[in-house]
Scaffold this active site. Structure first.
Site, PDB file in Angstrom:
ATOM      1  N   SER A 597       0.843  -1.197   0.000  1.00  0.00           N
ATOM      2  CA  SER A 597       0.000   0.000   0.000  1.00  0.00           C
ATOM      3  C   SER A 597       0.881   1.252   0.000  1.00  0.00           C
ATOM      4  CB  SER A 597      -0.953  -0.037   1.193  1.00  0.00           C
ATOM      5  OG  SER A 597      -1.955   0.948   1.067  1.00  0.00           O
ATOM      6  N   ASP A 685      -8.988  -5.438  -5.163  1.00  0.00           N
ATOM      7  CA  ASP A 685      -8.580  -4.343  -4.284  1.00  0.00           C
ATOM      8  C   ASP A 685      -9.390  -3.092  -4.607  1.00  0.00           C
ATOM      9  OD1 ASP A 685      -7.316  -2.426  -2.772  1.00  0.00           O
ATOM     10  OD2 ASP A 685      -5.298  -2.937  -3.424  1.00  0.00           O
ATOM     11  N   HIS A 717      -7.267  -5.688  -0.774  1.00  0.00           N
ATOM     12  CA  HIS A 717      -6.101  -4.839  -0.559  1.00  0.00           C
ATOM     13  C   HIS A 717      -5.053  -5.486   0.344  1.00  0.00           C
ATOM     14  CE1 HIS A 717      -3.867  -1.139  -0.553  1.00  0.00           C
ATOM     15  NE2 HIS A 717      -3.973  -0.993   0.756  1.00  0.00           N
TER      16      HIS A 717
END
Length: 740
Positions: A597, A685, A717
């Site tokens: 991320s 995601d 995610h």
């Protein structure tokens, strides 16, 4: 540990990962008490989670301990009896113990149906098929909305479920609502909350088996985190505003929400202020006070929160713990995470919780009378003393280094190895905590809440199956003047360095720089199976808490707004240079960077901005081009906030905003990248679209730069499935070995 020069076999890597990831961790606990003529007996029940690579899934099981204490001094535990056998827990979504009779309520999934079961000392007492009753949709079992709350009389249960979609309703022209509306778009609450759209508060009567959906919740509110108010004729709940549209809630404590009280007859009133974010209402044992967490709307998606207390008799709210902008050296740094469901002392005067403090996670207690906060962690190591104001120019960085080896000899030694303390529950003043460090897997401990001036006597109930002797260190780093933030000057940050147990004599150790996502989260000095696996395979790992991480005060969090791709990148690079200067066993010629991320965003930035420095990169669901991410992320507000723009729901993209987003993105440095890049993407995601990674993949492929992409079609995610995590670890290690 085998030398990195020997062939790294996939089977060996998978075996190491199975070993470190398969160690169980306690996830919840419950305490019951019985008074005997000369003894007081406590029963601690803990539920554990354990990954199993063979099944490719996580197992849940429970275990019980019996603690025998003196009758006249209940804090003096005489004996801890050996634990019973582990009992597997299958299909449970939610569970809750009644406060008086110890009845156990369970919401269970079986055969496509959701059942509510009530268990007592004689077995199954009642079972309701909630799906067959057709009063509502699926019961919510997530931490955001979900709950299972017993009434005082123990005849009612409270939970949250999706509103029923009544397919039998006929429209005026005779067409069924199902046929008319089946193609209408239905919003949900985003990443990890897919199919959670319109929650409803439900009450089941255990006397007649009836289920009712409470009426009176405002139509623009999604209710959750419900609990019974004293008397059992009303409930408290948190309501999140979903108009004009829903924004992602997972990992976001900055969504507009309020605390409500709803009577069973449908009357609803708001108990908290407007245009704030609230969560985690917790009722005191005496029923007089409700505490909850409160923060700002928009801005950083995770931030330092205040702890509010509502006097239910007077209706007055006051602040028990305020937001801490700049923590004093070695002191409490603020509240950054959810409160456990049970966090009150028995006398309703003290609140216990865990929170980030610099590079640690500590256990704290606040006294409502004095508002004083003390640490209950017996491992709280002192921070370095404050430096005197240096003459200009100040030194390029300040380093504080504390090294630990996990050499278990006895209880006194055990207490010194923990960098992370997480409160699972406190009931009858008995605290149950999960402790760990980078070299010590999760450990279950108990201790009674101390009287004034006393220390906690901690007892270990369950030590991990194995421990490791990885040396680990805490580094505190102050940026040089040219990297200081003019609006938030004087901030520092930190990192946790973990090294292999027995590196080759005379050989330097390759270093993997591990960067957390968020960006407003933390790498505390706790057990991390990825870090442990890398260390066991011969890599040193540097986990960086750059400015903007939690645990360093609100100023640190705010300092990153408008500075992503710049301040955070320089902080990570500064931490790496610091570690290399401090520890000459690290190899400056064999450096790699990994993260997910925002950590993936920074990883890709680092190999682009410092192309000669790093030799490999592995990124999970990275943000690559914030401008193209704008229309696909479930947290569109953060796309604006992160680059320094105010957000409003009616925001229309401007050339200026899009240019700022592009300028701060790793894609702008793609042409300079020399390090081979491994990308791992989740096809579902919703936080960071997988098209971000695909865009980067194509940019690197077009320049013949070494790049590999792993695609997990059913993942979101977090890439959280057990088999996915094992696959990612295997491929990451093979990638690092190939290029380091």
């Amino acid at each position: 540990m085998e030398a990195l020069q020997t062939r790294m076999e996939p089977r060996k890597i998978t075996g190491v990962y199975g070993e470190v990831s398969g160690l169980p961790a306690p996830v919840s606990a419950y305490v019951s008490e019985a008074q005997l003529p000369e003894l007081r007996v406590y029963t601690v029940t803990a539920e554990w989670s354990q990954s199993d690579l063979v099944r490719g899934s996580r197992l849940r099981y429970s275990q019980q301990w019996t603690l025998i204490a003196d009758s006249n001094n209940h804090k003096n535990i005489r004996t801890v009896l050996p634990a019973g056998s582990c009992a597997p827990v299958s299909g449970e979504l939610l569970s809750g113990i009644s406060p008086i009779r110890g009845l156990r309520a369970v919401v269970r999934e079986t055969g496509g149906h959701q059942l509510l079961e009530i268990w007592d000392g004689h077995g199954l007492r009642k079972c309701l098929n909630l799906t067959a009753l057709n009063k509502h949709g699926r019961v919510y079992d997530d931490a955001q909305f979900g709950c299972l709350s017993w009434s005082e009389c123990e005849n009612k249960l409270l939970y949250v479920a999706e509103k029923s979609k009544n397919t039998s309703t006929e429209s005026h022209d005779g067409e069924s609502a199902c046929g008319k509306d089946r193609s209408v778009y239905c919003e949900d609450w985003g990443e990890a909350l897919t199919n959670k759209s319109s929650p409803a508060i439900c009450v089941v009567s255990l006397q007649n088996g009836g289920v009712s959906v409470l009426q009176g919740v405002p139509p623009d509110i999604s209710p959750g985190q419900a609990l019974w108010a004293p008397g059992g004729q009303s409930v408290f709940f948190v309501g999140w505003y979903h108009e004009p549209f829903r924004l992602g809630l997972k990992f976001c404590s900055n969504r507009r929400s309020e605390l409500f009280k709803l009577d069973l007859d449908g009357h609803c009133e708001c108990l908290s202020g407007d245009n704030l974010s609230v969560s985690c209402p917790r009722l005191s044992p005496d029923g007089s006070t409700l505490i909850y967490l409160q923060g700002q709307v928009f801005g950083p998606h995770n931030q330092c929160l205040s702890l509010q207390q509502l006097d239910l008799k007077s209706g007055k709210t006051s602040t028990l713990l305020d937001v801490i902008n700049r923590p004093q050296t070695g002191e409490f740094a603020g509240v950054y995470e959810a409160l456990p469901s049970c966090c009150w002392s028995a006398d309703s005067q003290r609140v216990v919780f865990s929170s980030a403090r610099r590079n640690w996670k500590d256990l704290f207690m606040v006294d409502r009378r004095s508002k004083k906060v003390i640490s209950l962690s017996d491992n709280a190591l002192p921070d370095p003393p404050p430096l005197p104001p240096p003459p200009p120019p100040p030194p390029p960085f300040h380093l504080h280094h504390q090294e630990h080896r996990n050499e278990l000899k006895g209880p006194s030694d055990l207490s010194r190895v923990y960098g992370s303390w997480k409160l699972l529950t406190i009931q009858r003043d008995l605290m149950v905590v999960c402790c760990s460090s980078p070299s010590t897997p999760p450990t279950l401990r108990v201790g009674f809440l101390p009287s004034a001036g006393e220390a906690v006597t901690w007892r270990t109930l369950q030590q991990p199956v194995m421990t490791f002797d990885f040396p680990w260190s805490i580094l505190d780093v102050t940026p040089p003047p040219e990297e200081s933030n003019t609006h938030y000057s004087g901030l520092d940050f930190g990192a946790v360095l973990v090294k292999p147990s027995h590196p080759l004599q005379g050989a330097k150790i390759p270093l993997v720089v591990f960067i957390h996502g968020g960006p407003h989260s933390q790498f505390p000095a706790e057990w991390n199976c990825t870090t442990a696996g890398l260390a066991k395979l011969g890599f040193a790992v540097l986990m960086v808490n750059y400015r903007g991480s939690t645990g360093f005060g609100q100023d640190s969090i705010l300092s990153l707004i408008g500075q992503i791709g710049n301040q955070d990148v320089k902080d990570v690079q500064r931490a790496v240079l610091t570690a290399l200067q401090r520890d000459l066993t690290l190899d400056p010629k064999r450096l790699a960077v990994i993260g997910g991320s925002h950590g993936g965003f920074l990883s890709c930035h680092l190999v682009g901005q410092y192309p000669e420095f790093y030799r490999a990169c592995a990124a999970r669901n990275p943000v690559i081009n914030a401008a193209t991410l704008l229309g696909t992320s479930d947290i569109v507000d953060w796309r604006y906030t992160s680059v320094g723009f105010q957000y409003s729901y009616d925001q229309i993209p401007t050339a200026e905003a899009l240019a700022a987003m592009l300028e701060r993105s790793p894609i702008t440095h793609a042409a300079q990248i020399k390090a081979p890049v491994l990308l791992m993407l989740g096809g579902r995601d919703r936080r960071v679209s997988p098209h971000q990674g695909l865009e980067f993949y194509k940019a690197l492929k077009s320049r013949a730069s070494p790049v590999r992409l792993l695609w997990f079609a059913e993942e979101g995610h977090s890439l959280s499935r057990v088999d996915t995590q094992a696959d990612c670890f295997l491929n990451t290690v093979l990638w690092l070995y190939q290029y380091l």
